[in-house]
Design an enzyme around this catalytic site. Structure first.
Site, PDB file in Angstrom:
ATOM      1  N   LYS A  77      84.567  26.371 -59.715  1.00  0.00           N
ATOM      2  CA  LYS A  77      83.113  25.927 -60.169  1.00  0.00           C
ATOM      3  C   LYS A  77      82.590  26.520 -61.316  1.00  0.00           C
ATOM      4  O   LYS A  77      82.824  27.698 -61.329  1.00  0.00           O
ATOM      5  CB  LYS A  77      82.379  25.937 -58.750  1.00  0.00           C
ATOM      6  CG  LYS A  77      80.842  25.537 -59.094  1.00  0.00           C
ATOM      7  CD  LYS A  77      80.045  25.592 -57.801  1.00  0.00           C
ATOM      8  CE  LYS A  77      78.467  25.514 -58.141  1.00  0.00           C
ATOM      9  NZ  LYS A  77      77.696  25.901 -56.985  1.00  0.00           N
ATOM     10  N   ASP A  98      80.315  28.093 -51.429  1.00  0.00           N
ATOM     11  CA  ASP A  98      80.411  28.312 -52.781  1.00  0.00           C
ATOM     12  C   ASP A  98      80.054  29.688 -52.981  1.00  0.00           C
ATOM     13  O   ASP A  98      78.947  30.171 -52.790  1.00  0.00           O
ATOM     14  CB  ASP A  98      79.446  27.501 -53.639  1.00  0.00           C
ATOM     15  CG  ASP A  98      79.614  25.987 -53.648  1.00  0.00           C
ATOM     16  OD1 ASP A  98      80.580  25.481 -52.814  1.00  0.00           O
ATOM     17  OD2 ASP A  98      79.291  25.127 -54.531  1.00  0.00           O
ATOM     18  N   LYS A 127      84.297  21.755 -59.803  1.00  0.00           N
ATOM     19  CA  LYS A 127      83.077  21.332 -59.541  1.00  0.00           C
ATOM     20  C   LYS A 127      82.441  21.779 -60.757  1.00  0.00           C
ATOM     21  O   LYS A 127      82.337  22.962 -61.305  1.00  0.00           O
ATOM     22  CB  LYS A 127      82.324  21.819 -58.242  1.00  0.00           C
ATOM     23  CG  LYS A 127      80.959  21.698 -58.082  1.00  0.00           C
ATOM     24  CD  LYS A 127      80.367  22.181 -56.811  1.00  0.00           C
ATOM     25  CE  LYS A 127      79.058  22.180 -56.681  1.00  0.00           C
ATOM     26  NZ  LYS A 127      78.440  22.637 -55.456  1.00  0.00           N
TER      27      LYS A 127
END
Length: 222
Positions: free
Chosen positions: A151, A89, A181
């Site tokens: 995300k 991430d 996400k």
């Protein structure tokens, strides 16, 4: 729907100890979460704790500001993968996005993706700092640069996920290949389901146990 398989069980605070990470992994095993998400220095510890399970290890990169050099992000990614990370991430360079240096934003993401062509890359937009048009643009840039997921948040900004921001991100995903996400402020079952019902495929949270058990007394921040 198995809620536990949507959850990246997360511990990213600066004060997290090795014992805290071990506990995080024990909780992930007990509740069969999809992954644990940790800072890169703890990847090897988490991998060791989770051996002989199917629980993934996710590492954050360039966290939480996204303002490191691209080379630093790439080297951090390489080390995290070497230590056993299954997913990364990374934080998008928010300052370059706001400068409208879109080429630099893309090159930053592309350089990380190039080091991990076969692993899952999630790009954190930090939507709390962006207006609607910037969220749309950031989503487009991340997708075009090879992000497997976009995300919402680090959990360290001024705010976390919102339904509106996720809808904006979703509007950019044409082919359905890139996933979303949501993270930051998702602390109970109802909120998690609200996001899943609009198409979110992963939830980043430090309240995973509360979400899957329906007990919202846990009250962790992320």
């Amino acid at each position: 729907m198995k809620l536990n398989k949507y959850i990246d069980h997360t511990l990213l605070k600066a004060t997290a100890t090795k014992n805290d990470i071990i506990q995080l992994c024990e909780e992930a095993k007990a509740h069969h979460f999809f992954s644990v998400c940790v800072n890169s220095c703890f990847v090897s510890l988490a991998k060791e704790q989770l051996k002989n399970t199917d629980i993934k290890v996710c590492s954050v990169i360039g966290f939480p500001l996204g303002a490191m050099s691209t080379k630093a992000k790439v080297e951090e990614t390489k080390q995290a993968l070497k230590d056993g990370a299954d997913e990364i991430d990374m934080v998008l360079n928010i300052g370059l996005l706001k400068t409208k240096d879109f080429v630099a934003v893309c090159k930053d993401i592309e350089a990380v993706k190039k080091t991990m062509p076969n692993q899952t890359l999630k790009v954190i937009l930090e939507t709390c700092y962006l207006d609607d048009l910037e969220i749309i643009k950031a989503s487009e840039l991340a997708i075009n640069s090879g992000a497997d997921f976009i995300k919402t948040s680090t959990g360290f900004g001024s705010g976390g996920a919102t339904i509106n921001h996720v809808k904006l991100m979703k509007s950019v995903i044409a082919s359905g290949k890139t996933k979303i996400k949501a993270s930051g402020g998702i602390r109970n079952t109802k909120t998690a389901l609200d996001y899943i019902n609009i198409g979110v495929e992963r939830i980043g949270t430090s309240n995973g146990i509360a979400i899957v058990t329906g007990d919202s007394s846990e009250g962790n921040n992320y």
